[in-house]
Scaffold this motif. Structure first.
Motif, mmCIF file in Angstrom:
data_model
loop_
_atom_site.group_PDB
_atom_site.id
_atom_site.type_symbol
_atom_site.label_atom_id
_atom_site.label_comp_id
_atom_site.label_asym_id
_atom_site.label_seq_id
_atom_site.Cartn_x
_atom_site.Cartn_y
_atom_site.Cartn_z
ATOM 1 N N ASP A 7 39.440 66.509 47.002
ATOM 2 C CA ASP A 7 40.073 67.094 48.176
ATOM 3 C C ASP A 7 39.762 68.576 48.337
ATOM 4 O O ASP A 7 39.977 69.143 49.422
ATOM 5 N N ALA A 8 39.316 69.234 47.265
ATOM 6 C CA ALA A 8 38.950 70.649 47.304
ATOM 7 C C ALA A 8 37.967 70.916 46.180
ATOM 8 O O ALA A 8 37.955 70.196 45.169
ATOM 9 N N LEU A 9 37.177 71.962 46.336
ATOM 10 C CA LEU A 9 36.140 72.241 45.348
ATOM 11 C C LEU A 9 36.151 73.710 44.939
ATOM 12 O O LEU A 9 35.999 74.603 45.776
ATOM 13 N N ALA A 10 36.354 73.945 43.641
ATOM 14 C CA ALA A 10 36.208 75.286 43.078
ATOM 15 C C ALA A 10 34.730 75.536 42.825
ATOM 16 O O ALA A 10 34.046 74.707 42.216
ATOM 17 N N VAL A 11 34.241 76.688 43.286
ATOM 18 C CA VAL A 11 32.808 76.971 43.225
ATOM 19 C C VAL A 11 32.554 78.299 42.521
ATOM 20 O O VAL A 11 33.405 79.185 42.489
ATOM 21 N N ALA A 12 31.367 78.410 41.953
ATOM 22 C CA ALA A 12 30.958 79.626 41.250
ATOM 23 C C ALA A 12 30.141 80.486 42.207
ATOM 24 O O ALA A 12 29.025 80.127 42.587
ATOM 25 N N VAL A 13 30.714 81.628 42.577
ATOM 26 C CA VAL A 13 30.062 82.497 43.569
ATOM 27 C C VAL A 13 30.069 83.963 43.139
ATOM 28 O O VAL A 13 29.846 84.858 43.955
ATOM 29 N N VAL B 177 46.475 68.419 41.430
ATOM 30 C CA VAL B 177 45.929 68.686 40.103
ATOM 31 C C VAL B 177 44.506 69.172 40.262
ATOM 32 O O VAL B 177 43.742 68.642 41.081
ATOM 33 N N MET B 178 44.133 70.196 39.492
ATOM 34 C CA MET B 178 42.731 70.576 39.372
ATOM 35 C C MET B 178 42.209 69.876 38.123
ATOM 36 O O MET B 178 42.565 70.222 37.012
ATOM 37 N N PHE B 179 41.396 68.827 38.328
ATOM 38 C CA PHE B 179 40.820 68.087 37.204
ATOM 39 C C PHE B 179 39.487 68.729 36.852
ATOM 40 O O PHE B 179 38.573 68.788 37.674
ATOM 41 N N ASP B 180 39.391 69.234 35.640
ATOM 42 C CA ASP B 180 38.257 70.064 35.243
ATOM 43 C C ASP B 180 37.339 69.324 34.274
ATOM 44 O O ASP B 180 37.590 69.266 33.077
ATOM 45 N N ALA B 181 36.265 68.763 34.817
ATOM 46 C CA ALA B 181 35.245 68.105 34.001
ATOM 47 C C ALA B 181 33.968 68.929 33.989
ATOM 48 O O ALA B 181 32.874 68.409 33.737
ATOM 49 N N PRO C 251 21.101 83.109 36.118
ATOM 50 C CA PRO C 251 20.474 81.988 36.810
ATOM 51 C C PRO C 251 21.127 80.663 36.423
ATOM 52 O O PRO C 251 21.461 80.436 35.260
ATOM 53 N N GLY C 252 21.329 79.784 37.399
ATOM 54 C CA GLY C 252 21.889 78.472 37.130
ATOM 55 C C GLY C 252 23.400 78.419 37.078
ATOM 56 O O GLY C 252 23.978 77.340 36.942
ATOM 57 N N VAL C 253 24.050 79.570 37.171
ATOM 58 C CA VAL C 253 25.514 79.598 37.099
ATOM 59 C C VAL C 253 26.141 79.257 38.453
ATOM 60 O O VAL C 253 27.135 78.539 38.518
ATOM 61 N N ARG C 254 25.565 79.757 39.524
ATOM 62 C CA ARG C 254 26.140 79.590 40.858
ATOM 63 C C ARG C 254 26.106 78.124 41.313
ATOM 64 O O ARG C 254 25.223 77.357 40.935
ATOM 65 N N THR C 255 27.053 77.757 42.155
ATOM 66 C CA THR C 255 27.113 76.402 42.701
ATOM 67 C C THR C 255 26.050 76.218 43.774
ATOM 68 O O THR C 255 25.916 77.048 44.685
ATOM 69 N N ASP C 256 25.300 75.135 43.684
ATOM 70 C CA ASP C 256 24.253 74.828 44.655
ATOM 71 C C ASP C 256 24.854 74.038 45.828
ATOM 72 O O ASP C 256 25.523 73.022 45.611
ATOM 73 N N PRO C 257 24.647 74.468 47.074
ATOM 74 C CA PRO C 257 25.259 73.778 48.220
ATOM 75 C C PRO C 257 24.880 72.298 48.342
ATOM 76 O O PRO C 257 25.748 71.471 48.632
ATOM 77 N N ALA C 258 23.617 71.973 48.141
ATOM 78 C CA ALA C 258 23.211 70.574 48.256
ATOM 79 C C ALA C 258 23.863 69.721 47.174
ATOM 80 O O ALA C 258 24.327 68.600 47.430
ATOM 81 N N ILE D 47 43.495 66.291 44.731
ATOM 82 C CA ILE D 47 42.674 66.647 43.571
ATOM 83 C C ILE D 47 41.642 67.723 43.916
ATOM 84 O O ILE D 47 40.877 67.597 44.873
ATOM 85 N N GLU D 48 41.655 68.762 43.091
ATOM 86 C CA GLU D 48 40.637 69.821 43.129
ATOM 87 C C GLU D 48 39.737 69.630 41.916
ATOM 88 O O GLU D 48 40.183 69.172 40.864
ATOM 89 N N ALA D 49 38.467 69.968 42.059
ATOM 90 C CA ALA D 49 37.536 69.908 40.928
ATOM 91 C C ALA D 49 36.653 71.144 40.960
ATOM 92 O O ALA D 49 36.742 71.964 41.881
ATOM 93 N N GLU D 50 35.820 71.299 39.934
ATOM 94 C CA GLU D 50 34.962 72.479 39.827
ATOM 95 C C GLU D 50 33.510 72.063 39.651
ATOM 96 O O GLU D 50 33.206 71.160 38.880
ATOM 97 N N LEU D 51 32.627 72.761 40.358
ATOM 98 C CA LEU D 51 31.195 72.553 40.190
ATOM 99 C C LEU D 51 30.533 73.919 40.098
ATOM 100 O O LEU D 51 30.744 74.785 40.952
ATOM 101 N N GLY D 52 29.726 74.101 39.071
ATOM 102 C CA GLY D 52 29.182 75.416 38.761
ATOM 103 C C GLY D 52 29.888 75.926 37.520
ATOM 104 O O GLY D 52 30.684 75.216 36.899
#
Length: 284
Positions: free
Chosen positions: A173-179, A103-107, A154-161, A133-138
């Motif tokens: 288990d996996a991360l969707a990122v904004a790139v 499941v991609m849980f989108d919060a 600005p501020g849309v992209r996912t920050d590595p730290a 479980i996959e999730a999203e950051l960014g």
């Protein structure tokens, strides 16, 4: 062939430095087209059903999930079943009895702190049931019901730290990122930040997911996989192929046809061709 788990497909692809494509299912024809395209390409794939697709089917998950699972089991190549962009906890908990392995849980609409809390709770529940479980950051914009979002703002992209802390604190288990990609793009003009993808790959221990891949040119997808992307989500490209085929059939030469099989057959074939092409890009 029995359903395989999404986690298994993603893990194998990552170990080989390859990408694994996940295609959105809306109708039975979508599922059949994905299986057909994957068989022609000789490649595994992921069939994913989004929360919006469930809403389209009256909020009832069982029928569309059973249809997709039946198509997957009849396939000669490995296919898995994934529930995508789930915001509802009730829908998350419906995944287990319906046979979803992931499941991609989108919060992502929540504040960072609330996103971490909600996602960590979802992960604990899911892992007790062996669900990946996959999730999203960014902010990967373009989802239905959201205002347009500049993927380069600005501020849309996912920050590595921040991504590293997020994965550590949630256990995903996996991360969707904004790139640089965006959902619902009908033109393949997205330009990805490959330096950022590599930095995210080095910062987090889990596979990275590219949402909005329909708008990403082939070479950009290849470079993204080489930089560290693993799961490549494709949805709008199938809808474009489906609608284009139906429109072409009805408007060009068959304006009086009323039997839906007549125009759904070329629509399914067009989607299968799109699936085969994307899988070819990932295999190249």
């Amino acid at each position: 062939m029995p359903l395989v788990s999404t986690g298994e497909l993603v893990t194998k692809a990552r170990a080989k430095g390859r990408g694994i494509a996940a295609f959105n299912v809306i109708t039975l024809e979508h599922a059949e087209a994905i299986a057909l395209g994957a068989e022609r390409a000789g490649s595994p794939a992921i069939l994913q059903i989004s929360e919006n697709a469930v809403k389209f089917h009256g909020g009832r998950l069982s029928a569309v999930a059973a249809a997709a699972a039946a198509v997957a089991r009849a396939s000669s190549v490995p296919l898995s079943l994934h529930l995508d962009h789930v915001e509802s906890v009730e829908l998350l908990r419906a995944a287990h009895p319906e046979g979803f392995s992931s499941v991609m849980f989108d919060a992502s609409k929540l504040s960072y702190a609330d996103n971490v809390k909600a996602t960590a709770e979802a992960v604990r529940w899911a892992h007790e049931r062996d669900i990946w479980i996959e999730a999203e950051l960014g902010k990967v914009g373009g989802k239905e019901g959201e205002p347009p979002l500049d993927a380069h703002a600005p501020g849309v992209r996912t920050d590595p730290a921040e991504a590293a802390a997020y994965v550590r604190d949630t256990g995903v288990d996996a991360l969707a990122v904004a790139v640089g990609s965006s959902h619902a793009m009908t033109e393949r003009t997205a330009v990805l930040d490959h330096t950022l993808i590599a930095a995210l790959r080095d910062a987090v221990p889990v596979p990275l997911v590219l949402h909005g891949s329909s708008g990403v040119p082939d070479e950009e997808i290849r470079r993204a996989v080489a930089s560290g992307m693993v799961k490549i989500n494709v949805g709008t490209a199938l809808s474009t192929a489906f609608t284009g085929a139906v429109r072409g059939y009805l408007e060009a030469a068959h304006p009086t046809v009323v039997d839906p099989r007549k125009y759904l057959a070329p629509a399914r074939e067009a989607m299968a061709g799109t699936v085969e092409r994307f899988l070819g890009v990932l295999r190249a």
